[in-house]
Design a protein around this motif. Structure first.
Motif, PDB file in Angstrom:
ATOM      1  N   MET A  37       0.845  -1.182   0.000  1.00  0.00           N
ATOM      2  CA  MET A  37       0.000   0.000   0.000  1.00  0.00           C
ATOM      3  C   MET A  37       0.888   1.243   0.000  1.00  0.00           C
ATOM      4  SD  MET A  37      -2.824   1.367   2.788  1.00  0.00           S
ATOM      5  CE  MET A  37      -3.906  -0.046   2.564  1.00  0.00           C
ATOM      6  N   VAL A  38       0.800   2.028  -1.070  1.00  0.00           N
ATOM      7  CA  VAL A  38       1.614   3.230  -1.209  1.00  0.00           C
ATOM      8  C   VAL A  38       0.707   4.450  -1.208  1.00  0.00           C
ATOM      9  CG1 VAL A  38       3.238   4.495  -2.672  1.00  0.00           C
ATOM     10  CG2 VAL A  38       3.372   1.997  -2.521  1.00  0.00           C
ATOM     11  N   GLU A  39       1.033   5.416  -0.366  1.00  0.00           N
ATOM     12  CA  GLU A  39       0.310   6.693  -0.358  1.00  0.00           C
ATOM     13  C   GLU A  39       1.033   7.654  -1.296  1.00  0.00           C
ATOM     14  OE1 GLU A  39      -2.486   7.029   0.857  1.00  0.00           O
ATOM     15  OE2 GLU A  39      -2.727   6.010   2.783  1.00  0.00           O
ATOM     16  N   GLY A  40       0.323   8.123  -2.318  1.00  0.00           N
ATOM     17  CA  GLY A  40       0.915   9.096  -3.219  1.00  0.00           C
ATOM     18  C   GLY A  40       0.939  10.490  -2.642  1.00  0.00           C
ATOM     19  N   PRO A 274       5.324  23.632  -6.419  1.00  0.00           N
ATOM     20  CA  PRO A 274       6.326  22.865  -7.175  1.00  0.00           C
ATOM     21  C   PRO A 274       5.954  21.399  -7.332  1.00  0.00           C
ATOM     22  CG  PRO A 274       7.080  23.233  -4.942  1.00  0.00           C
ATOM     23  CD  PRO A 274       5.806  24.013  -5.088  1.00  0.00           C
ATOM     24  N   HIS A 275       6.605  20.774  -8.293  1.00  0.00           N
ATOM     25  CA  HIS A 275       6.399  19.355  -8.584  1.00  0.00           C
ATOM     26  C   HIS A 275       7.033  18.494  -7.476  1.00  0.00           C
ATOM     27  CE1 HIS A 275       5.979  16.000 -11.640  1.00  0.00           C
ATOM     28  NE2 HIS A 275       6.742  15.438 -10.733  1.00  0.00           N
ATOM     29  N   VAL A 276       6.340  17.430  -7.116  1.00  0.00           N
ATOM     30  CA  VAL A 276       6.873  16.418  -6.191  1.00  0.00           C
ATOM     31  C   VAL A 276       6.643  15.051  -6.819  1.00  0.00           C
ATOM     32  CG1 VAL A 276       6.605  15.303  -3.942  1.00  0.00           C
ATOM     33  CG2 VAL A 276       6.544  17.802  -4.096  1.00  0.00           C
ATOM     34  N   THR A 277       7.640  14.194  -6.733  1.00  0.00           N
ATOM     35  CA  THR A 277       7.493  12.805  -7.173  1.00  0.00           C
ATOM     36  C   THR A 277       7.709  11.887  -5.971  1.00  0.00           C
ATOM     37  OG1 THR A 277       8.226  13.257  -9.432  1.00  0.00           O
ATOM     38  CG2 THR A 277       8.373  10.993  -8.677  1.00  0.00           C
ATOM     39  N   VAL A 278       6.786  10.966  -5.782  1.00  0.00           N
ATOM     40  CA  VAL A 278       6.861   9.985  -4.693  1.00  0.00           C
ATOM     41  C   VAL A 278       7.186   8.623  -5.303  1.00  0.00           C
ATOM     42  CG1 VAL A 278       5.570   8.805  -2.874  1.00  0.00           C
ATOM     43  CG2 VAL A 278       5.222  11.254  -3.264  1.00  0.00           C
ATOM     44  N   VAL A 279       8.163   7.939  -4.725  1.00  0.00           N
ATOM     45  CA  VAL A 279       8.536   6.601  -5.187  1.00  0.00           C
ATOM     46  C   VAL A 279       8.412   5.633  -4.015  1.00  0.00           C
ATOM     47  CG1 VAL A 279      10.298   5.160  -6.255  1.00  0.00           C
ATOM     48  CG2 VAL A 279      10.136   7.588  -6.874  1.00  0.00           C
ATOM     49  N   GLY A 280       7.560   4.636  -4.162  1.00  0.00           N
ATOM     50  CA  GLY A 280       7.442   3.580  -3.167  1.00  0.00           C
ATOM     51  C   GLY A 280       8.274   2.384  -3.578  1.00  0.00           C
ATOM     52  N   LEU A 281       9.131   1.913  -2.680  1.00  0.00           N
ATOM     53  CA  LEU A 281       9.996   0.768  -2.955  1.00  0.00           C
ATOM     54  C   LEU A 281       9.757  -0.306  -1.894  1.00  0.00           C
ATOM     55  CD1 LEU A 281      13.370   2.593  -3.795  1.00  0.00           C
ATOM     56  CD2 LEU A 281      11.680   1.689  -5.407  1.00  0.00           C
ATOM     57  N   GLU A 370       6.534   1.680  -7.113  1.00  0.00           N
ATOM     58  CA  GLU A 370       5.413   2.497  -7.581  1.00  0.00           C
ATOM     59  C   GLU A 370       5.890   3.937  -7.649  1.00  0.00           C
ATOM     60  OE1 GLU A 370       1.775   3.166  -9.153  1.00  0.00           O
ATOM     61  OE2 GLU A 370       2.237   1.189  -8.284  1.00  0.00           O
ATOM     62  N   VAL A 371       5.674   4.587  -8.791  1.00  0.00           N
ATOM     63  CA  VAL A 371       6.056   5.984  -8.980  1.00  0.00           C
ATOM     64  C   VAL A 371       4.786   6.813  -9.102  1.00  0.00           C
ATOM     65  CG1 VAL A 371       7.267   7.644 -10.453  1.00  0.00           C
ATOM     66  CG2 VAL A 371       8.211   5.343 -10.118  1.00  0.00           C
ATOM     67  N   VAL A 372       4.666   7.835  -8.264  1.00  0.00           N
ATOM     68  CA  VAL A 372       3.512   8.731  -8.288  1.00  0.00           C
ATOM     69  C   VAL A 372       4.012  10.139  -8.557  1.00  0.00           C
ATOM     70  CG1 VAL A 372       1.504   9.589  -7.038  1.00  0.00           C
ATOM     71  CG2 VAL A 372       2.340   7.273  -6.597  1.00  0.00           C
ATOM     72  N   ARG A 373       3.574  10.715  -9.657  1.00  0.00           N
ATOM     73  CA  ARG A 373       4.001  12.056 -10.036  1.00  0.00           C
ATOM     74  C   ARG A 373       2.913  13.053  -9.627  1.00  0.00           C
ATOM     75  NH1 ARG A 373       8.096  11.346 -13.813  1.00  0.00           N
ATOM     76  NH2 ARG A 373       7.814  13.428 -14.685  1.00  0.00           N
ATOM     77  N   LEU A 374       3.313  14.101  -8.943  1.00  0.00           N
ATOM     78  CA  LEU A 374       2.369  15.117  -8.465  1.00  0.00           C
ATOM     79  C   LEU A 374       2.788  16.481  -9.007  1.00  0.00           C
ATOM     80  CD1 LEU A 374       2.189  13.887  -4.767  1.00  0.00           C
ATOM     81  CD2 LEU A 374       0.470  13.503  -6.532  1.00  0.00           C
ATOM     82  N   PRO A 375       2.397  16.793 -10.230  1.00  0.00           N
ATOM     83  CA  PRO A 375       2.740  18.116 -10.771  1.00  0.00           C
ATOM     84  C   PRO A 375       2.073  19.219  -9.945  1.00  0.00           C
ATOM     85  CG  PRO A 375       1.952  16.619 -12.493  1.00  0.00           C
ATOM     86  CD  PRO A 375       1.642  15.983 -11.176  1.00  0.00           C
TER      87      PRO A 375
END
Length: 435
Positions: A37-40, A274-281, A370-375
């Motif tokens: 379970m990944v929270e973006g 600003p842009h934030v990118t979240v990466v769940g590993l 999981e990669v979540v992009r948050l522009p």
């Protein structure tokens, strides 16, 4: 909130929520896949807010509240090439090596520093440097600001971004004296929801108290003799409304308000996102011996690491991964690294794997990602933010049937954003039912 107010008044309100995205939740995005379970977006909230409790009750989720594990109280900082625990005891903190001798002495002098004169808008970094010294501001406060806002401590307004910290000095003349005075008070408990943070907006939408239309981006709004006309992309017939609440990102609200309230639109447009990118590993149980049991790690700048910080999700909450699995959630971008948005998913994933491997000495790669992009993700409450909020309120406040709220104005944390949203809905409901 408007519907509950209306029902108490004996008047039914027809409430429609227009959601630009394909699903409800906005920045609250919970991804569940292969047992992970990944929270973006937000991964938890601080309890004790009546408005948030009311939302949980309305959604029937009070029993789903999941308190953070005790281990989550342990926080870490990566500095000078190694991971250091931020101890709360004076001796433990001094031994951590986060500050040098000079920095520790300056920190110890904090109770003797005069409080600031009233007026002005001080940055988070300037406040910290004035009260606890430049070394602590650089090594502690700047990484902490990145962790909360993905923001630059030298540009964020203390009064707007961290009002409780400003209140300690204002009310007690010292951070240390303020914390001592508040010692013994119940602290808000960190918690999440068993099925993830997006389960709250999903449950509220499913409860049937209002209608939700997804993939419904609002193209324009206009005043009418009876209220408002709302044009939705792809829909040839505008919606008519007695009242309108804009609970969206500041730049999106600015675009809608510009033809009507240009000064308010200018103020909203001046709030950077600003842009934030979240990466769940996700790693196997072997990673547990390398990654401490705790909340996560902030990263000092100058370490050759692009990551802002990372959370150890399976240490904070149960159920975030398969039995024995270790889930790390890494954040990139923000105000100090806007170009992160130029990297594609593959590039940012490789960056995350490389930096997590270096931080914890992991030789084996993740078994899940999981990669979540948050522009245009987290609004930045930079110097002058209070004046911008006031300009929005001066413009929108007198307009009948219009309210502007959202996390771009007051509070980016989940509970901080929910509170003004609930209050705004209740105020609109009262106005309509008394009309």
């Amino acid at each position: 909130a408007a519907r509950s107010t209306a029902s108490r008044s004996g008047v039914a309100l027809d409430v429609i929520v227009l959601e630009r995205g394909a699903q409800v939740g906005g920045k609250a995005r919970t991804i569940v896949r292969d047992g992970w379970m990944v929270e973006g977006g937000p991964s938890g909230f601080l309890g004790g807010r009546p408005e948030l409790d009311a939302l949980l009750d309305a959604a029937g989720l009070r029993a789903q509240v999941l308190p953070a594990r005790a281990a989550a109280k342990r926080r870490f900082l990566f500095r000078a090439g190694r991971l250091r625990e931020i101890k709360s005891s004076p001796g433990g903190f001094a031994a951590s090596g986060i500050l040098g001798v000079g920095g520790l002495l300056r920190l110890g002098a904090e109770p003797f520093v005069a409080r600031a004169r009233p007026g002005g808008d001080e940055s988070v970094w300037a406040f910290a440097a004035r009260r606890i010294g430049a070394q602590a501001a650089d090594r502690l406060i700047s990484p902490m600001t990145l962790g909360v806002f993905a923001g630059d401590a030298k540009r964020l307004s203390l009064a707007s971004a961290f009002p409780k910290m400003a209140a300690l000095e204002r009310e007690h003349g010292s951070l240390v004296r303020g914390m001592l005075a508040r010692r013994g008070r119940a602290r808000a408990q960190l918690a999440s929801l068993r099925d993830g943070m997006q389960s709250l907006p999903r449950a509220l939408a499913a409860a049937g108290g209002f209608q939700v239309r997804c993939n419904a981006a609002v193209r324009a709004i206009a005043r009418t003799p009876r209220g408002w006309s709302v044009a939705v992309e792809g829909d040839g017939t505008p919606l008519d409304a007695d009242a309108l609440v804009l609970a969206i990102e500041p730049f999106a609200a600015a675009a809608l308000l510009r033809p009507l309230l240009p000064a308010a639109a200018d103020a909203l447009d001046a709030i950077p996102c600003p842009h934030v990118t979240v990466v769940g590993l996700g790693y196997t149980a072997a990673a547990a011996s390398a990654i401490p049991d705790g909340f996560g790690a902030l990263i000092s700048r100058g370490e050759g690491i692009r990551m802002l910080g990372n959370l150890w999700e399976t240490s904070i909450y149960p159920g975030r991964g398969p039995a024995g699995g270790v889930l790390v959630r890494a954040m990139f971008g923000g105000a100090i690294d806007p170009s992160i948005g130029e990297l594609d998913d593959g590039a940012v994933l490789e960056l995350a794997k490389r930096e997590i491997g270096r931080l914890y000495g992991l030789s084996a790669g993740p078994v899940f990602h999981e990669v979540v992009r948050l522009p245009r993700a987290i609004p930045q409450y930079e110097i002058g933010h209070a004046a911008r909020v006031a300009a929005v309120e001066r413009g929108a406040g007198p307009v009948p049937g219009l309210a502007v709220t959202g996390f771009g104005l007051r509070g980016v944390a989940f509970g901080d954003a929910a509170t003004p949203g609930v209050r705004t809905g209740e105020a609109i409901g009262r106005r309509l039912t008394m009309a």
